[in-house]
Design a protein around this motif. Structure first.
Motif, PDB file in Angstrom:
ATOM      1  N   GLY A 119      33.736 -10.213  42.212  1.00 48.90           N
ATOM      2  CA  GLY A 119      33.813  -9.802  43.603  1.00 48.90           C
ATOM      3  C   GLY A 119      35.083  -9.061  43.953  1.00 48.90           C
ATOM      4  O   GLY A 119      35.571  -9.138  45.084  1.00 48.90           O
ATOM      5  N   ILE A 120      35.615  -8.301  43.007  1.00 48.70           N
ATOM      6  CA  ILE A 120      36.885  -7.598  43.206  1.00 48.70           C
ATOM      7  C   ILE A 120      36.685  -6.090  43.117  1.00 48.70           C
ATOM      8  O   ILE A 120      35.708  -5.598  42.553  1.00 48.70           O
ATOM      9  N   GLU A 121      37.638  -5.364  43.679  1.00 52.09           N
ATOM     10  CA  GLU A 121      37.662  -3.901  43.567  1.00 52.09           C
ATOM     11  C   GLU A 121      38.832  -3.433  42.716  1.00 52.09           C
ATOM     12  O   GLU A 121      38.762  -2.368  42.096  1.00 52.09           O
ATOM     13  N   ASP A 122      39.904  -4.199  42.715  1.00 54.02           N
ATOM     14  CA  ASP A 122      41.090  -3.850  41.938  1.00 54.02           C
ATOM     15  C   ASP A 122      41.306  -4.899  40.856  1.00 54.02           C
ATOM     16  O   ASP A 122      41.268  -6.102  41.127  1.00 54.02           O
ATOM     17  N   LEU A 123      41.552  -4.434  39.642  1.00 49.35           N
ATOM     18  CA  LEU A 123      41.681  -5.331  38.501  1.00 49.35           C
ATOM     19  C   LEU A 123      43.071  -5.951  38.451  1.00 49.35           C
ATOM     20  O   LEU A 123      44.074  -5.241  38.448  1.00 49.35           O
ATOM     21  N   PRO A 124      43.166  -7.277  38.392  1.00 46.08           N
ATOM     22  CA  PRO A 124      44.490  -7.898  38.179  1.00 46.08           C
ATOM     23  C   PRO A 124      45.064  -7.471  36.832  1.00 46.08           C
ATOM     24  O   PRO A 124      44.323  -7.283  35.863  1.00 46.08           O
ATOM     25  N   PRO A 125      46.366  -7.315  36.741  1.00 46.89           N
ATOM     26  CA  PRO A 125      46.969  -6.913  35.463  1.00 46.89           C
ATOM     27  C   PRO A 125      46.866  -8.007  34.416  1.00 46.89           C
ATOM     28  O   PRO A 125      46.760  -9.192  34.737  1.00 46.89           O
ATOM     29  N   ARG A 126      46.894  -7.587  33.165  1.00 48.36           N
ATOM     30  CA  ARG A 126      46.917  -8.541  32.056  1.00 48.36           C
ATOM     31  C   ARG A 126      48.216  -9.327  32.040  1.00 48.36           C
ATOM     32  O   ARG A 126      49.239  -8.868  32.518  1.00 48.36           O
ATOM     33  N   GLY A 127      48.158 -10.523  31.424  1.00 48.08           N
ATOM     34  CA  GLY A 127      49.366 -11.243  31.096  1.00 48.08           C
ATOM     35  C   GLY A 127      49.923 -12.149  32.168  1.00 48.08           C
ATOM     36  O   GLY A 127      50.915 -12.845  31.919  1.00 48.08           O
ATOM     37  N   LEU A 128      49.315 -12.164  33.353  1.00 47.43           N
ATOM     38  CA  LEU A 128      49.759 -13.103  34.372  1.00 47.43           C
ATOM     39  C   LEU A 128      49.219 -14.496  34.042  1.00 47.43           C
ATOM     40  O   LEU A 128      48.313 -14.643  33.227  1.00 47.43           O
ATOM     41  N   SER A 129      49.751 -15.504  34.693  1.00 49.37           N
ATOM     42  CA  SER A 129      49.219 -16.841  34.493  1.00 49.37           C
ATOM     43  C   SER A 129      47.811 -16.918  35.090  1.00 49.37           C
ATOM     44  O   SER A 129      47.450 -16.106  35.962  1.00 49.37           O
ATOM     45  N   PRO A 130      46.992 -17.883  34.653  1.00 52.82           N
ATOM     46  CA  PRO A 130      45.675 -18.046  35.266  1.00 52.82           C
ATOM     47  C   PRO A 130      45.757 -18.242  36.776  1.00 52.82           C
ATOM     48  O   PRO A 130      44.924 -17.716  37.526  1.00 52.82           O
ATOM     49  N   GLU A 131      46.761 -18.988  37.224  1.00 56.55           N
ATOM     50  CA  GLU A 131      46.892 -19.238  38.660  1.00 56.55           C
ATOM     51  C   GLU A 131      47.245 -17.953  39.418  1.00 56.55           C
ATOM     52  O   GLU A 131      46.708 -17.702  40.514  1.00 56.55           O
ATOM     53  N   GLU A 132      48.131 -17.133  38.852  1.00 58.74           N
ATOM     54  CA  GLU A 132      48.479 -15.867  39.501  1.00 58.74           C
ATOM     55  C   GLU A 132      47.279 -14.938  39.551  1.00 58.74           C
ATOM     56  O   GLU A 132      47.043 -14.248  40.558  1.00 58.74           O
ATOM     57  N   THR A 133      46.507 -14.920  38.480  1.00 57.74           N
ATOM     58  CA  THR A 133      45.313 -14.082  38.433  1.00 57.74           C
ATOM     59  C   THR A 133      44.291 -14.537  39.468  1.00 57.74           C
ATOM     60  O   THR A 133      43.664 -13.717  40.158  1.00 57.74           O
ATOM     61  N   THR A 134      44.133 -15.845  39.597  1.00 52.86           N
ATOM     62  CA  THR A 134      43.227 -16.399  40.605  1.00 52.86           C
ATOM     63  C   THR A 134      43.663 -15.993  42.007  1.00 52.86           C
ATOM     64  O   THR A 134      42.837 -15.592  42.846  1.00 52.86           O
ATOM     65  N   ASP A 135      44.942 -16.076  42.290  1.00 51.18           N
ATOM     66  CA  ASP A 135      45.454 -15.691  43.610  1.00 51.18           C
ATOM     67  C   ASP A 135      45.136 -14.231  43.924  1.00 51.18           C
ATOM     68  O   ASP A 135      44.727 -13.905  45.049  1.00 51.18           O
ATOM     69  N   LEU A 136      45.313 -13.347  42.944  1.00 51.52           N
ATOM     70  CA  LEU A 136      45.049 -11.929  43.173  1.00 51.52           C
ATOM     71  C   LEU A 136      43.562 -11.679  43.426  1.00 51.52           C
ATOM     72  O   LEU A 136      43.203 -10.825  44.247  1.00 51.52           O
TER      73      LEU A 136
END
Length: 221
Positions: free
Chosen positions: A77-94
């Motif tokens: 359900g996203i339009e912009d891809l989160p960058p690689r290498g972040l923590s799972p929690e940071e990726t979830t937030d984005l």
């Protein structure tokens, strides 16, 4: 409605092109799917264009399988891809900032870039069709129940022939409603194991990389 929430195309490491995958999904009476290529939205973008141009009766939930610092995470359900290498929690937030969700796929499957735990997320893939014995799926289900998190299924298909083996039943008229239903836990799991011939070679390759380089878990499946 029947959704396969974990499908790969040749936009990353899948064998078949997006149009072939969409035709397979329609033949197998899927109502919707998500193309979740590794660290790219290109497969989802192609799918949306084809569905609109060919007037296919399929709901597309845009998504990708993102490489986090610990393993893979599905973002839908996203339009912009989160960058690689972040923590799972940071990726979830984005993902949530965009109105999307994060699903931890195959959290305990060995040799599958599993995170190895259930981080802060919106749902857990408790049935991944690419399994030999089902032990990792059972662990995922137990973990989801302990955390009171919604459960979903996915084929993790890398071939058009295996699309639809992992199905999440969701009552939804569009992608937005599907996301809401998953968040609310209004899901039902239907799963069928992928024939080993479709993935056993990759499993042995991953084992070989881990034994010889120690870095197989950070490479794409």
């Amino acid at each position: 409605m029947r959704f396969d929430l974990h499908v790969h195309s040749n936009c990353s490491d899948g064998r078949d092109d997006v149009r072939t995958i969409l035709r397979a999904a329609a033949r197998r009476d899927l109502d919707g799917l998500s193309i979740t290529d590794h660290d790219t939205l290109r497969g989802s973008q192609q799918a949306m264009k084809i569905i609109q141009e060919d007037k296919l009766d399929l709901i597309l939930i845009p998504g990708a399988e993102v490489t986090t610092s610990e393993g893979h995470l599905l973002v839908l359900g996203i339009e912009d891809l989160p960058p690689r290498g972040l923590s799972p929690e940071e990726t979830t937030d984005l993902a949530r900032e965009q109105g999307g969700i994060a699903i931890v796929p195959h959290p305990y499957h060995p040799f599958r870039h599993a995170i190895g735990r259930i981080p802060e997320c919106d749902a857990v893939e408790v049935y991944n069709s690419k399994h030999l014995f089902g032990i990792a799926n059972a662990r995922a289900l137990i973990g989801a129940k302990r955390r009171h998190l919604p459960a979903v299924a996915g084929s993790d298909s890398h071939f058009a022939a295996t699309v639809g083996l992992g199905v999440t039943e969701i009552e939804a008229a569009d992608a937005f409603e599907a996301i809401e239903a998953i968040q609310a836990g209004r899901t039902r799991i239907i799963g069928k194991r992928t024939p080993p011939k479709f993935f056993i070679g990759n499993t042995f390759k991953s084992i070989y990389l881990i034994l010889t380089t120690g870095g197989g878990r950070r490479r794409k499946a």
